[in-house]
Motif scaffolding. Structure first.
Motif, short mmCIF file in Angstrom:
data_model
loop_
_atom_site.label_atom_id
_atom_site.label_comp_id
_atom_site.label_asym_id
_atom_site.label_seq_id
_atom_site.Cartn_x
_atom_site.Cartn_y
_atom_site.Cartn_z
N ALA A 88 0.84 -1.20 0.00
CA ALA A 88 0.00 0.00 0.00
C ALA A 88 0.87 1.25 0.00
N SER A 89 1.95 1.22 0.74
CA SER A 89 2.88 2.34 0.79
C SER A 89 3.53 2.58 -0.58
N ALA A 90 3.87 1.51 -1.27
CA ALA A 90 4.46 1.63 -2.60
C ALA A 90 3.46 2.23 -3.58
N ILE A 91 2.21 1.81 -3.50
CA ILE A 91 1.17 2.37 -4.37
C ILE A 91 1.00 3.85 -4.06
N LEU A 92 0.95 4.19 -2.79
CA LEU A 92 0.82 5.59 -2.37
C LEU A 92 1.97 6.42 -2.95
N HIS A 93 3.17 5.94 -2.79
CA HIS A 93 4.34 6.66 -3.30
C HIS A 93 4.24 6.85 -4.82
N ASN A 94 3.95 5.79 -5.54
CA ASN A 94 3.89 5.86 -7.00
C ASN A 94 2.80 6.82 -7.48
N GLU A 95 1.66 6.80 -6.83
CA GLU A 95 0.56 7.68 -7.23
C GLU A 95 0.89 9.14 -6.93
N LEU A 96 1.54 9.40 -5.80
CA LEU A 96 1.91 10.77 -5.47
C LEU A 96 2.98 11.29 -6.43
N VAL A 97 3.89 10.42 -6.85
CA VAL A 97 4.89 10.81 -7.84
C VAL A 97 4.21 11.15 -9.16
N LYS A 98 3.24 10.34 -9.57
CA LYS A 98 2.48 10.61 -10.80
C LYS A 98 1.77 11.96 -10.71
N GLN A 99 1.15 12.24 -9.57
CA GLN A 99 0.46 13.51 -9.39
C GLN A 99 1.44 14.67 -9.49
N ALA A 100 2.60 14.54 -8.89
CA ALA A 100 3.60 15.60 -8.94
C ALA A 100 4.08 15.80 -10.37
#
Length: 68
Positions: A45-57
């Motif tokens: 879940a943490s990896a998904i969170l990180h990847n999605e926040l990077v995509k948003q940025a």
């Protein structure tokens, strides 16, 4: 694909929650219950969170670029 079996939370549900404003694991735990039982899902879940926040940025950076 289910990420949290204890709470039946899918990767899609996590991504939707992030798109709706969740930006920390605490948010995901509060909103979806991720990581509140056995804890085996926390790393994924943490990896998904990180990847999605990077995509948003990245999306924000693209929007901020001046038109060529």
């Amino acid at each position: 694909m289910f990420v949290c079996l204890c709470k039946a939370v899918s990767d899609k549900a996590i991504k939707q929650n992030i798109a709706s404003g969740a930006c920390t694991m605490r948010d995901l735990k509060t909103n979806l219950g991720v990581g509140s039982q056995c804890g085996k899902c926390v790393s994924q879940a943490s990896a998904i969170l990180h990847n999605e926040l990077v995509k948003q940025a990245r999306d924000i950076d693209e929007l901020a670029k001046p038109a060529a």
